[in-house]
Design an enzyme around this catalytic site. Structure first.
Site, PDB file in Angstrom:
ATOM      1  N   ASP A  75       0.808  -1.216   0.000  1.00 31.68           N
ATOM      2  CA  ASP A  75       0.000   0.000   0.000  1.00 31.68           C
ATOM      3  C   ASP A  75       0.845   1.272   0.000  1.00 31.68           C
ATOM      4  O   ASP A  75       2.067   1.226   0.183  1.00 31.68           O
ATOM      5  CB  ASP A  75      -0.959  -0.017   1.199  1.00 31.68           C
ATOM      6  N   ASN A 144      -7.686  -2.287  14.091  1.00 32.50           N
ATOM      7  CA  ASN A 144      -9.087  -2.571  13.764  1.00 32.50           C
ATOM      8  C   ASN A 144      -9.212  -3.810  12.874  1.00 32.50           C
ATOM      9  O   ASN A 144     -10.263  -4.047  12.279  1.00 32.50           O
ATOM     10  CB  ASN A 144      -9.726  -1.354  13.073  1.00 32.50           C
ATOM     11  N   HIS A 146      -7.381  -4.431  10.120  1.00 32.03           N
ATOM     12  CA  HIS A 146      -7.076  -4.275   8.690  1.00 32.03           C
ATOM     13  C   HIS A 146      -5.791  -5.013   8.329  1.00 32.03           C
ATOM     14  O   HIS A 146      -4.906  -5.218   9.164  1.00 32.03           O
ATOM     15  CB  HIS A 146      -7.029  -2.800   8.252  1.00 32.03           C
ATOM     16  N   GLU A 151      -9.828  -1.695   5.099  1.00 26.13           N
ATOM     17  CA  GLU A 151     -10.522  -1.306   6.326  1.00 26.13           C
ATOM     18  C   GLU A 151     -11.866  -2.023   6.449  1.00 26.13           C
ATOM     19  O   GLU A 151     -12.532  -2.276   5.433  1.00 26.13           O
ATOM     20  CB  GLU A 151     -10.786   0.210   6.287  1.00 26.13           C
TER      21      GLU A 151
HETATM   22  C1  GLP Z   1      -0.558   0.041   8.627  1.00 25.75           C
HETATM   23  C2  GLP Z   1      -0.249  -0.582   7.251  1.00 25.75           C
HETATM   24  C3  GLP Z   1      -0.277  -2.060   7.371  1.00 25.75           C
HETATM   25  C4  GLP Z   1       0.441  -2.404   8.670  1.00 25.75           C
HETATM   26  C5  GLP Z   1      -0.494  -2.115   9.800  1.00 25.75           C
HETATM   27  C6  GLP Z   1       0.124  -2.285  11.187  1.00 25.75           C
HETATM   28  O1  GLP Z   1      -1.479   1.046   8.570  1.00 25.75           O
HETATM   29  N1  GLP Z   1      -1.072  -0.191   6.175  1.00 25.75           N
HETATM   30  O2  GLP Z   1       0.328  -2.654   6.247  1.00 25.75           O
HETATM   31  O3  GLP Z   1       0.756  -3.755   8.686  1.00 25.75           O
HETATM   32  O4  GLP Z   1      -1.068  -0.846   9.617  1.00 25.75           O
HETATM   33  O5  GLP Z   1       0.977  -1.229  11.493  1.00 25.75           O
HETATM   34  P1  GLP Z   1       2.004  -1.263  12.705  1.00 25.75           P
HETATM   35  O6  GLP Z   1       2.970  -2.346  12.417  1.00 25.75           O
HETATM   36  O7  GLP Z   1       2.639   0.092  12.712  1.00 25.75           O
HETATM   37  O8  GLP Z   1       1.205  -1.544  13.936  1.00 25.75           O
END
Ligand code: GLP
Length: 250
Positions: A75, A144, A146, A151
């Site tokens: 992404d 959440n 995702h 989402e």
């Molecule tokens: C982000 C990314 C995801 C990531 C997730 C967890 O927003 N889009 O690809 O794996 O949320 O993030 P973090 O590792 O900072 O908790």
């Protein structure tokens, strides 16, 4: 369910080493299959461990890795390009491409600066399909539920697309934007559940006590749109890698 049998390791550094070894193995065993990569705080120690391992290799082996590198990220924020330090393109450059000396073109990401984001999301999905799809997909987990930026609510038939980020996700990612959720871009480009579930193998990495509640939900809930990660239960080859803090049992 396939993801019910986790690899529980002591702490974040142990998880990072385990995952880094697995990513490198995938790169060496199947150089023809693109790696699917993720960003976020969970992945910073993973890429740190990966870089540390590669730097200990003899030069010819390092060069082989460089010559065959091929990865597609999940992404990117709409409106941010590689020149913006908060873009995922810049994150990948800092964490992986620069330290390993990889050609930037070998690390694919959606173009956050594209004038038509929905068209760019479809183009990116098509480019991935033309490359044969993902071999091993690395995934983090949003608070959440995702994965990528898919989402809730999100169906398993969702393809690469432009999404509006939830308030929860903008708050979760605000740290990289001076702590202000309003400073986090409102939209993002992401691979969809279709492209993620088409990966041959998936590594879901969850660390830290803050993720324990959503991880418990994931392990208990049947597949459904309210928890996008729950669609992973439908995939035949998911490995869940967690530390004890996220596992929530010591
Ligand atoms: C982000 C990314 C995801 C990531 C997730 C967890 O927003 N889009 O690809 O794996 O949320 O993030 P973090 O590792 O900072 O908790």
């Amino acid at each position: 369910m396939p993801i019910a049998d986790p690899e529980v390791l002591a702490d974040g550094p142990a998880v990072a080493e385990w995952v880094a070894a697995r990513l490198l193995q995938a790169r060496l065993d199947h150089p023809e299959l693109p790696l699917g990569l993720a960003t976020g705080r969970t992945m910073e120690p993973v890429y740190g461990a990966l870089v540390g391992r590669v730097r200990a290799w003899p030069q010819p082996r390092q060069q082989t890795l460089r010559d065959h590198w091929c990865s597609f990220n999940l992404d990117e924020y709409v409106g941010l390009g590689p020149g913006d330090p908060d873009s995922f393109a810049a994150f990948m450059d800092r964490q992986l491409a620069a330290p390993l000396g990889l050609e930037r073109a070998r690390l694919q990401l959606p173009d956050g600066l594209a004038s038509d984001p929905s068209l760019e999301a479809r183009r990116y999905g098509a480019e991935l399909a033309a490359a044969g799809g993902i071999g091993l997909q690395l995934l983090g987990l949003g608070l959440n539920g995702h994965i990528g930026f898919n989402e809730p609510p999100c169906g398993a038939e969702t393809r690469s697309c432009c999404v509006t980020l939830s308030a929860s996700t903008r708050a979760q990612n605000a740290g990289a934007f001076g702590g202000s959720p309003q400073a986090v871009p409102a939209q993002a480009l992401t691979l969809g559940l279709v492209e993620i579930l088409a990966a041959r193998e998936i590594l879901l990495v969850v660390t830290g006590a803050a993720k324990a509640p959503v991880l418990q939900r994931l392990l208990q809930d049947p597949p459904g749109p309210q928890l996008p990660a729950s669609w992973l239960h439908l995939h035949p080859a998911v490995t869940l890698v967690v530390d004890r803090a996220a596992w929530g049992r010591g």
